[in-house]
Structure formats: C-alpha cells, structure tokens
Scaffold this active site. Structure first.
Site, PDB file in Angstrom:
ATOM      1  N   CYS A  69       0.750  -1.278   0.086  1.00  0.00           N
ATOM      2  CA  CYS A  69      -0.115  -0.063  -0.033  1.00  0.00           C
ATOM      3  C   CYS A  69       0.958   1.170   0.044  1.00  0.00           C
ATOM      4  O   CYS A  69       1.725   1.368   0.790  1.00  0.00           O
ATOM      5  CB  CYS A  69      -0.979   0.007   1.123  1.00  0.00           C
ATOM      6  SG  CYS A  69      -2.067   1.503   1.123  1.00  0.00           S
ATOM      7  N   CYS A  73       0.511   4.827   6.926  1.00  0.00           N
ATOM      8  CA  CYS A  73      -0.392   5.009   7.906  1.00  0.00           C
ATOM      9  C   CYS A  73       0.891   3.860   9.144  1.00  0.00           C
ATOM     10  O   CYS A  73       1.199   3.148   8.830  1.00  0.00           O
ATOM     11  CB  CYS A  73      -1.848   3.748   8.103  1.00  0.00           C
ATOM     12  SG  CYS A  73      -2.589   4.744   6.869  1.00  0.00           S
ATOM     13  N   CYS A  76       0.144   0.329  10.175  1.00  0.00           N
ATOM     14  CA  CYS A  76      -0.169  -0.407   9.311  1.00  0.00           C
ATOM     15  C   CYS A  76       0.718  -1.461   8.758  1.00  0.00           C
ATOM     16  O   CYS A  76       1.760  -1.147   8.144  1.00  0.00           O
ATOM     17  CB  CYS A  76      -1.229  -0.026   8.331  1.00  0.00           C
ATOM     18  SG  CYS A  76      -1.741  -1.180   7.219  1.00  0.00           S
ATOM     19  N   CYS A 113     -16.739  -8.730   5.276  1.00  0.00           N
ATOM     20  CA  CYS A 113     -15.935  -7.452   5.049  1.00  0.00           C
ATOM     21  C   CYS A 113     -14.831  -7.686   4.160  1.00  0.00           C
ATOM     22  O   CYS A 113     -13.949  -8.377   4.686  1.00  0.00           O
ATOM     23  CB  CYS A 113     -15.793  -6.782   6.256  1.00  0.00           C
ATOM     24  SG  CYS A 113     -14.944  -5.191   6.302  1.00  0.00           S
ATOM     25  N   CYS A 144     -19.916  -5.944   3.015  1.00  0.00           N
ATOM     26  CA  CYS A 144     -18.978  -4.731   3.470  1.00  0.00           C
ATOM     27  C   CYS A 144     -17.671  -4.696   2.994  1.00  0.00           C
ATOM     28  O   CYS A 144     -17.233  -5.497   2.545  1.00  0.00           O
ATOM     29  CB  CYS A 144     -18.871  -4.691   5.098  1.00  0.00           C
ATOM     30  SG  CYS A 144     -17.680  -3.253   5.734  1.00  0.00           S
ATOM     31  N   CYS A 204     -19.665   2.177   8.469  1.00  0.00           N
ATOM     32  CA  CYS A 204     -18.814   1.585   9.263  1.00  0.00           C
ATOM     33  C   CYS A 204     -17.580   2.332   9.459  1.00  0.00           C
ATOM     34  O   CYS A 204     -16.798   2.768   8.741  1.00  0.00           O
ATOM     35  CB  CYS A 204     -18.519   0.126   9.076  1.00  0.00           C
ATOM     36  SG  CYS A 204     -17.394  -0.717   9.970  1.00  0.00           S
ATOM     37  N   ARG A 276     -18.361  -2.319  17.757  1.00  0.00           N
ATOM     38  CA  ARG A 276     -17.699  -3.758  17.362  1.00  0.00           C
ATOM     39  C   ARG A 276     -16.267  -3.783  18.286  1.00  0.00           C
ATOM     40  O   ARG A 276     -15.348  -2.665  18.134  1.00  0.00           O
ATOM     41  CB  ARG A 276     -17.192  -3.687  15.745  1.00  0.00           C
ATOM     42  CG  ARG A 276     -16.641  -5.290  15.641  1.00  0.00           C
ATOM     43  CD  ARG A 276     -16.386  -5.440  14.057  1.00  0.00           C
ATOM     44  NE  ARG A 276     -17.633  -5.450  13.525  1.00  0.00           N
ATOM     45  CZ  ARG A 276     -17.914  -4.714  12.317  1.00  0.00           C
ATOM     46  NH1 ARG A 276     -16.808  -4.074  11.891  1.00  0.00           N
ATOM     47  NH2 ARG A 276     -19.015  -4.421  11.835  1.00  0.00           N
TER      48      ARG A 276
HETATM   49  N1  SAM Z   1      -6.530   0.495   3.028  1.00  0.00           N
HETATM   50  C1  SAM Z   1      -7.940   0.864   3.516  1.00  0.00           C
HETATM   51  C2  SAM Z   1      -7.975   1.957   4.389  1.00  0.00           C
HETATM   52  O1  SAM Z   1      -6.926   2.272   5.265  1.00  0.00           O
HETATM   53  O2  SAM Z   1      -8.879   2.772   4.500  1.00  0.00           O
HETATM   54  C3  SAM Z   1      -8.664  -0.272   4.096  1.00  0.00           C
HETATM   55  C4  SAM Z   1      -8.086  -1.161   4.739  1.00  0.00           C
HETATM   56  S1  SAM Z   1      -7.172  -0.728   6.373  1.00  0.00           S
HETATM   57  C5  SAM Z   1      -6.227  -1.866   6.933  1.00  0.00           C
HETATM   58  C6  SAM Z   1      -8.541  -0.467   7.733  1.00  0.00           C
HETATM   59  C7  SAM Z   1      -8.447  -0.287   8.724  1.00  0.00           C
HETATM   60  O3  SAM Z   1      -7.652  -1.019   9.669  1.00  0.00           O
HETATM   61  C8  SAM Z   1      -7.338   1.061   9.075  1.00  0.00           C
HETATM   62  O4  SAM Z   1      -8.177   2.190   9.156  1.00  0.00           O
HETATM   63  C9  SAM Z   1      -7.318   0.966  10.641  1.00  0.00           C
HETATM   64  O5  SAM Z   1      -8.282   1.447  11.519  1.00  0.00           O
HETATM   65  C10 SAM Z   1      -7.337  -0.619  10.864  1.00  0.00           C
HETATM   66  N2  SAM Z   1      -6.063  -1.309  11.166  1.00  0.00           N
HETATM   67  C11 SAM Z   1      -4.758  -1.299  10.251  1.00  0.00           C
HETATM   68  N3  SAM Z   1      -3.777  -1.870  10.952  1.00  0.00           N
HETATM   69  C12 SAM Z   1      -3.990  -2.081  12.117  1.00  0.00           C
HETATM   70  C13 SAM Z   1      -3.330  -2.334  13.238  1.00  0.00           C
HETATM   71  N4  SAM Z   1      -2.162  -2.710  13.122  1.00  0.00           N
HETATM   72  N5  SAM Z   1      -3.808  -2.538  14.585  1.00  0.00           N
HETATM   73  C14 SAM Z   1      -5.422  -2.089  14.452  1.00  0.00           C
HETATM   74  N6  SAM Z   1      -5.869  -1.557  13.538  1.00  0.00           N
HETATM   75  C15 SAM Z   1      -5.343  -1.518  12.159  1.00  0.00           C
HETATM   76  C1  DTB Z   2     -11.377  -2.092  11.294  1.00  0.00           C
HETATM   77  O1  DTB Z   2     -11.508  -1.275  12.268  1.00  0.00           O
HETATM   78  N1  DTB Z   2     -10.509  -2.994  11.531  1.00  0.00           N
HETATM   79  C2  DTB Z   2     -10.338  -4.026  10.509  1.00  0.00           C
HETATM   80  C3  DTB Z   2     -11.308  -3.622   9.400  1.00  0.00           C
HETATM   81  N2  DTB Z   2     -11.803  -2.290   9.916  1.00  0.00           N
HETATM   82  C4  DTB Z   2     -10.714  -3.534   7.955  1.00  0.00           C
HETATM   83  C5  DTB Z   2      -8.858  -4.189  10.044  1.00  0.00           C
HETATM   84  C6  DTB Z   2      -7.855  -4.454  11.385  1.00  0.00           C
HETATM   85  C7  DTB Z   2      -6.647  -4.730  10.817  1.00  0.00           C
HETATM   86  C8  DTB Z   2      -5.683  -5.120  11.924  1.00  0.00           C
HETATM   87  C9  DTB Z   2      -4.281  -5.492  11.306  1.00  0.00           C
HETATM   88  C10 DTB Z   2      -4.112  -6.499  10.256  1.00  0.00           C
HETATM   89  O2  DTB Z   2      -4.677  -7.541  10.347  1.00  0.00           O
HETATM   90  O3  DTB Z   2      -3.479  -6.093   9.379  1.00  0.00           O
HETATM   91 FE1  SF4 Z   3      -2.905   1.241   3.248  1.00  0.00          FE
HETATM   92 FE2  SF4 Z   3      -2.751   0.164   5.791  1.00  0.00          FE
HETATM   93 FE3  SF4 Z   3      -3.150   2.819   5.498  1.00  0.00          FE
HETATM   94 FE4  SF4 Z   3      -5.134   1.013   4.580  1.00  0.00          FE
HETATM   95  S1  SF4 Z   3      -4.402   1.360   6.847  1.00  0.00           S
HETATM   96  S2  SF4 Z   3      -4.259   3.082   3.496  1.00  0.00           S
HETATM   97  S3  SF4 Z   3      -3.854  -0.695   3.909  1.00  0.00           S
HETATM   98  S4  SF4 Z   3      -1.151   1.617   4.888  1.00  0.00           S
END
Ligand code: SAM
Ligand code: DTB
Ligand code: SF4
Length: 329
Positions: A69, A73, A76, A113, A144, A204, A276
């Site tokens: 990606c 973030c 992430c 989802c 979703c 959501c 959730r």
């Molecule tokens: N890329 C898209 C975005 O960022 O909107 C969708 C997928 S992204 C992984 C969705 C959500 O996962 C993020 O907004 C964040 O709230 C959650 N997330 C990602 N990494 C995480 C982590 N290490 N621990 C908890 N939540 C996480």
């Molecule tokens: C949300 O609020 N949490 C989910 C979903 N929406 C997409 C993602 C959590 C991701 C946790 C880190 C991972 O598994 O990569």
């Molecule tokens: Fe990309 Fe992760 Fe950020 Fe979603 S949360 S935009 S997957 S870096």
C-alpha cells in the site's frame, strides 16, 4: 452458542432517536473520567434501551488485496513505507473470495467484509470487486468493503452491486492525525464518508486506540464519530495490533480499563450503533472481552484472521459466546 430460549426480556421498548446532540471533546472526556463501575453501568443501561444484550453481530474479514500500500499509516503492516513481514500479493480471484464467504457463512457470520491495501480503488480494480460484492450478496450475507478513499461515482457503483456497508475509519483525533499518517488528510476521510452516505450505503467508521493516545485524544476521536450526522451504523474500536517494522511497534500498552472506557463511551454517545470490539481481541483476556460486551460492545470480527494478523480462532469464540450466553444476530 446458546440456542435455549430465555424467559427474560432484555430489550426495552424502542425509544425514539434522541434529539441530535453535538458532543464536545470536554463532554466526552467527562464521560471517560466517570468512576469505572458507574461508566460501565450507565453504558450497560443504554445498551438495553436499543439492543438485546444477548446478541452479537458477527463480521468475517478477508484481505482481497494484501500489502504494497502506498499510504504511510504508522500502525499498518501493509504500507510500503514500513519493513514488515507482510509481502505484497495479487488481488484474490472472485472464486477465491466466494469460497471464503461460503466458509464464513457456514461458521455463522452474518456479514462479510472485504479489505484492500489501496489508497483507493482504481476503476479497473473496482470492476472486479463489484463482482465479488454481488456474488457475496447472493449468498444471503451482508456485504462490507474497505477499499480506502473513494472517487465520485464509486460509492454508487458499489451500492448498485449490492454493497450494504462501507468501512472507512477516522482512526484517531483530528489533532493527533498528522503524527500517525502523512499521505492523506483527515478531510479526505470525511469526504469519503460523505460520498458513502450520499450513495445510500450504511457507514462503518471507527478508530484505533493504543497509538500512544491520551484520554483527550480518545475523546477527540469519539466526538468526531458521534457528531457524524447520522452517526455510523457500525463503529469498530480497534486496539492497536503492534506489528514489527511499523513505526508504532513500540507504542505504550493502553491499560485495559481505558479500552473498556472507550467502548462504554462509544455506546453512550452512539446508542443506536453497533459498537464492534475489533482488532486486538486475540491479546485480550476473556474477562476483559466480557466487560466490553457488558459496556455495550455488540459486534466482533469473527474468523481466525483479521486482514494480515491473527484473531481468536472460531472455536475459541464459540466457547466464549457459550460461556457468556451470547448468540449471533
Ligand atoms: N486501505 C484501506 C484504508 O486504510 O481505509 C482499508 C484497509 S485498512 C487496513 C482498515 C483499517 O484497519 C484502518 O483504518 C485501521 O483502523 C485498521 N488497522 C490497520 N492496521 C491496524 C493495526 N495494526 N491495529 C489495529 N487496527 C489496524
Ligand atoms: C477495522 O476497523 N478493523 C479491521 C477492518 N476495519 C478492516 C482491520 C484490522 C486490521 C488489523 C491489522 C491487520 O490484520 O492487518
Ligand atoms: Fe494502506 Fe494500511 Fe493505511 Fe489502509 S491502513 S491505507 S492498507 S497503509
């Protein structure tokens, strides 16, 4: 999961939607600072006004496009900016996604989802996801998607394909946001949420705690969520899953009581939303999860994996729901 019928009636008669209230950060901080037992008790009371507290909504996640990606973030594991164990993979095929949805349904999930590691979907990628959405919908599940920022028209295409919910999180308070993400703005997120709402999709939207946030920061996040008009139908509260190689791998652990407080205040300020108990559950003792349910959480991610990290096994969740006499919606 318990199937026995209970003579006890939990849900109180439907109460009209409370007059729209604008929450200040100070209002929310005051709630977060209530004596712990009082806060949980109040949240449990409000929960019963709108929901049957024996029911939990189950959503299963799948990562249809993992890693690589371009966004940065800080939490992430899928960002190209961080050196993590996650490798970029091609998008899953429609057939692979449908097979996973069938398994999720057979396990008892009501919502499926689909997540993608994109800043936002390119039109060509969206085409393939529309087929995924309509075929999952045809299985009789709620759908979703969480594909990042949307351009004009994309939310309508998703709606047309049969999408029920779009997940897009605000993640943290506006004034903390720049410490966590630099490649897109808070305003961009609000813009996508507006597009989702205008297309008639259910929203959501939630956030993450444990990003070295203070109580003030958590209040800032909840105020933003609760002031969305209307509030999101689903509010995922994630506890940071610390992944090696991410800038937040060494973030301070949030005390478990602060996490429960955040759930309780989400319930109090968004009484008609599904709250959730989201990422981080694998690391939570069962008793802590039980307190979160008492404090108003009524939805979980259900399935052995989140997107790239682990979640409690389905069997373990079945046992927990049995013990707590909770059943799926
Ligand atoms: N890329 C898209 C975005 O960022 O909107 C969708 C997928 S992204 C992984 C969705 C959500 O996962 C993020 O907004 C964040 O709230 C959650 N997330 C990602 N990494 C995480 C982590 N290490 N621990 C908890 N939540 C996480
Ligand atoms: C949300 O609020 N949490 C989910 C979903 N929406 C997409 C993602 C959590 C991701 C946790 C880190 C991972 O598994 O990569
Ligand atoms: Fe990309 Fe992760 Fe950020 Fe979603 S949360 S935009 S997957 S870096």
């Amino acid at each position: 999961m318990s199937t026995s019928s209970s003579p006890i009636t939990f849900a109180r008669p439907a109460t009209p939607h409370p007059a729209a209230k604008t929450w200040s950060v100070a209002d929310i901080e005051a709630l977060l600072s209530l004596p712990f037992m009082e806060l949980v008790f109040r949240a449990a009371e409000v929960h019963r006004q709108f929901f049957d507290p024996t029911k939990v909504q189950l959503s299963t996640l799948i990562s249809i496009k993992t890693g690589g990606c371009p966004e940065d973030c800080g939490y992430c594991p899928q960002s190209v900016h961080h050196d993590t164990p996650v490798e970029e993979q091609p998008m899953m095929t429609v057939d692979e996604v449908i097979a996973a949805a069938r398994t999720a349904k057979a396990n008892g999930a009501g919502r499926f989802c689909m997540g993608a590691a994109w800043r936002g979907p390119k039109d060509a990628d969206l085409e393939q996801t529309l087929r995924m959405v309509s075929e999952v919908k045809a299985l009789g599940m709620e759908t979703c998607a969480t594909f990042g920022l949307l351009k004009d028209g994309q939310a309508e295409q998703l709606k047309e394909a049969g999408l029920d919910f779009y997940n897009h999180n605000l993640d943290t308070a506006p004034d903390k946001y720049a410490d966590i993400i630099q490649t897109r703005e808070y305003e961009d997120r609000l813009d996508t949420l507006g597009k989702v709402r205008s297309a008639g999709l259910s929203v959501c939207c939630g956030g993450i705690v444990g990003l070295n946030d203070t109580r003030h920061d958590r209040a800032g996040l909840i105020a933003q969520l609760a002031n969305l008009t209307p509030p999101p139908e689903s509010v995922p509260i994630n506890n940071l899953v610390k992944v090696t190689g991410t800038p937040l791998e060494g973030a301070d652990n949030i005390d478990w009581t602060e996490f429960v407080r955040t759930i309780a205040v989400a319930r109090l300020t968004m009484p008609q939303s599904y709250v959730r108990l989201s990422a981080g559950r694998r690391e939570m003792p069962e008793a802590m999860q039980a307190l979160c349910f008492l404090a108003g959480a009524n939805s979980i991610f259900y399935g052995d994996k989140l997107l790239t990290t682990g979640n409690p096994d389905v069997d373990a969740d079945r046992v927990l729901m049995e013990k707590l006499e909770l059943s799926p919606l």
